[in-house]
Motif scaffolding. Structure first.
Motif, short mmCIF file in Angstrom:
data_model
loop_
_atom_site.label_atom_id
_atom_site.label_comp_id
_atom_site.label_asym_id
_atom_site.label_seq_id
_atom_site.Cartn_x
_atom_site.Cartn_y
_atom_site.Cartn_z
N GLU A 206 26.84 55.02 -24.08
CA GLU A 206 26.25 55.04 -22.73
C GLU A 206 24.79 54.58 -22.79
N ALA A 207 24.08 55.07 -23.82
CA ALA A 207 22.66 54.70 -23.93
C ALA A 207 22.51 53.21 -24.23
N SER A 208 23.43 52.66 -25.03
CA SER A 208 23.36 51.22 -25.34
C SER A 208 23.60 50.41 -24.07
N ASP A 209 24.53 50.87 -23.22
CA ASP A 209 24.76 50.17 -21.95
C ASP A 209 23.51 50.19 -21.09
N ILE A 210 22.87 51.37 -21.03
CA ILE A 210 21.65 51.49 -20.23
C ILE A 210 20.58 50.54 -20.78
N ALA A 211 20.44 50.54 -22.11
CA ALA A 211 19.41 49.68 -22.73
C ALA A 211 19.70 48.21 -22.41
N GLY A 212 20.97 47.83 -22.45
CA GLY A 212 21.36 46.44 -22.15
C GLY A 212 21.02 46.08 -20.72
N PHE A 213 21.39 46.97 -19.79
CA PHE A 213 21.09 46.72 -18.38
C PHE A 213 19.57 46.61 -18.18
N ALA A 214 18.85 47.55 -18.81
CA ALA A 214 17.39 47.60 -18.63
C ALA A 214 16.75 46.30 -19.13
N LYS A 215 17.22 45.82 -20.28
CA LYS A 215 16.61 44.62 -20.87
C LYS A 215 16.74 43.43 -19.92
N SER A 216 17.97 43.24 -19.40
CA SER A 216 18.16 42.07 -18.54
C SER A 216 17.51 42.25 -17.17
N THR A 217 17.32 43.50 -16.75
CA THR A 217 16.75 43.74 -15.42
C THR A 217 15.23 43.73 -15.46
N ALA A 218 14.67 44.35 -16.49
CA ALA A 218 13.21 44.54 -16.54
C ALA A 218 12.46 43.21 -16.45
N GLU A 219 13.06 42.16 -17.02
CA GLU A 219 12.31 40.89 -17.02
C GLU A 219 12.14 40.30 -15.61
N LYS A 220 12.94 40.81 -14.66
CA LYS A 220 12.83 40.27 -13.29
C LYS A 220 11.76 40.98 -12.46
N PHE A 221 11.24 42.10 -12.99
CA PHE A 221 10.35 42.92 -12.16
C PHE A 221 9.01 43.22 -12.84
N ASP A 222 8.00 43.43 -11.99
CA ASP A 222 6.70 43.90 -12.50
C ASP A 222 6.55 45.40 -12.31
N ASN A 223 7.29 45.95 -11.34
CA ASN A 223 7.14 47.38 -11.02
C ASN A 223 8.50 48.07 -10.99
N VAL A 224 8.56 49.24 -11.62
CA VAL A 224 9.72 50.13 -11.44
C VAL A 224 9.18 51.37 -10.74
N VAL A 225 9.82 51.73 -9.63
CA VAL A 225 9.39 52.91 -8.88
C VAL A 225 10.53 53.92 -8.89
#
Ligand code: PA5
Length: 476
Positions: A70-89
């Protein structure tokens, strides 16, 4: 060929409880060997009960360190998503926010959010865990909607504070980027099937993550509640779980001498019930650990502050957690801790090696009151200040202990948070109360729904109005 054992090389945290005992602070306030011996069977019984409950699947928070897929899935999602954003709220409150705040301040640089986009390897993080209108309005003023991802987190999916912030965020995205953008800019973390947020996520096609069944808010830092925002801002969540697993193994022993969480719970229990220490101050000597104390404050307060015992008697149990920060609060609180009522235990958090250190420069070699500082480092100074406060507190016969972190890293933070969770669960059973419910918080939520006119809560609203009418107001 013999299989190589996969041994972790993570640094191990230590628990020093010398100054909780009579040998350091005398028998009036210190805990004697005899008292430990006498309480030992109770502590061991508590441990056995928790082991049995875990085996029966009743303590799912204890198995979180092993949810690697589950944590690896989260890390995978986060990696591909984080590069699109400057802010996480993050929009959440209580257990849906405090773990994230604690991980961010422990594991990212202090001024992460202030670094410019090129120097910062991951988005900024904002955690909106209050409903202060001015703050919310000010935040929207500075966010570029195109570059902002909201993570709305609510296990129940209905908490008024979080859901109203969600409505604001959704409106903000709709108004600025159009309705179709909502699902690209809002991620939900909530129950698998229950609650308004789950219904919305499913019907509007929001990407969603699940708060596992049976894991309460304040025990949820190692679920997507804490892991997703942490991964989005670049924290190594697998190492965090690795640390928690290390502590889990240490906490499998029924002997408090080998199990730091059981020893800590046993000592706090004796301090509270036999020595009248109704307050526990957690005092980290590291800014990065300041919010560990904040997270722990909720964990200890909400888990142990209970009206009823497990057998239905009114007990009004609990030990008031207080957060302090060394060395800052030496100049604010320490006077009280040393000479005020002897009704507290102090738990220091000490760091042996800081990730960065700063040398104190020379310059006034002939000025005696200054020259002694030159050549030392701030790391040395803050450790010396911690030791000095501890000596003074011990000299005043105040029970205190120290959790020593060889360094601050995902693995040591994983150990620390997991140890404190297990200690809390032991303490709950030692006190014979349910550490996992929160009827007081629920009652507050119901009253808020009633006051805000939510359908189905009319009866409670009428009761509140009736009670209020009875009370003679005294306002000057
Ligand atoms: O620990 C708890 O259960 C509470 O502090 C909750 O986390 C808090 O009330 C928020 O609840 P929810 O996540 O359902 O919005």
């Amino acid at each position: 060929m013999a299989k190589k054992k996969n041994r972790s090389t993570a640094a191990i945290i230590k628990y020093d409880y010398t100054n909780m005992t009579d040998s350091a602070i005398g028998a009036r306030h210190g805990i004697t060997e005899k008292q430990i011996e006498k309480t030992m069977p109770h502590a061991q019984e508590v441990h056995r009960r928790r082991v049995a409950e875990r085996k029966a699947g009743k303590l799912p928070f204890m198995d979180l360190p092993y949810k690697i897929n589950e944590a690896s899935d989260i890390a995978g999602f986060a990696k591909s998503t984080a590069e699109k954003f400057d802010n996480v709220v993050v929009l959440g409150i209580g257990g849906s926010a405090l773990g994230t705040i604690c991980l961010q301040s422990a594991l990212n640089p202090a001024f992460h959010n202030l670094k410019d986009n090129r120097k910062r390897k991951a988005p900024r993080l904002f955690v909106e865990d209050n409903i202060d209108p001015e703050r919310l309005a000010d935040m929207l003023d500075v966010l570029d909607p195109k570059k902002t991802l909201f993570n709305v987190i609510s296990k129940s999916g209905s908490t008024a504070e979080t859901m109203s912030a969600f409505l604001v965020a959704r409106n903000f995205i709709k108004r600025t980027l159009g309705p179709a953008a909502v699902k690209d800019h809002i991620v939900a973390t909530t129950d698998v099937s229950k609650g308004v947020l789950r219904d919305i996520a499913d019907s509007e096609g929001l990407r969603s993550f699940i708060v596992p069944d049976g894991v309460g808010g304040r025990f949820s830092v190692l679920t997507p509640v804490g892991l997703l925002p942490a991964a989005l801002v670049g924290i190594d969540i697998l190492k965090l779980l690795e640390g928690a697993a290390i502590m889990d193994k240490r906490c499998r022993s029924a002997s408090p001498a080998k199990n730091p969480a059981l020893m800590a719970a046993l000592l706090q229990y004796i301090a509270l019930t036999r020595k009248g220490k109704s307050i526990q101050v957690m005092m980290p000597y590291a800014n990065a650990l300041r919010d560990v104390a904040d997270w722990f404050r909720q964990l200890w307060a909400e888990s142990l502050g209970k009206k009823y015992s497990l057998d239905g008697k009114v007990v009004n149990s609990g030990q008031t957690p207080v957060k302090a920060l060394g060395a800052t609060d030496q100049h604010s609180q320490a006077q009280l801790y040393m000479e005020g009522p002897n009704d507290k235990t102090i738990t220091f958090l000490r760091v042996e090696n800081f990730r960065k250190d700063v040398k104190i420069p020379g310059g006034y070699s002939k000025t005696e009151g200054l020259s002694y500082l030159a050549g030392h480092t701030f790391g040395e100074l803050i450790r010396a200040e911690q030791a000095a406060t501890q000596i003074a507190i011990t000299d005043n016969n105040r029970p205190n202990s120290t959790i020593i972190l060889p360094e601050i890293s995902p693995a040591t933070i994983g150990q620390l948070l997991y140890m404190l969770e297990i200690e809390t669960s032991y303490m709950g059973l030692l006190l014979n109360i349910d550490a996992f419910d929160q009827p007081g918080v629920e009652a507050g939520k119901v009253a808020a729904y009633a006051l805000m006119g939510r359908a189905g809560f009319e009866k409670r609203a009428a009761e509140i109005n009736k009670e209020a009418a009875k009370v003679k107001r005294k306002i000057i």
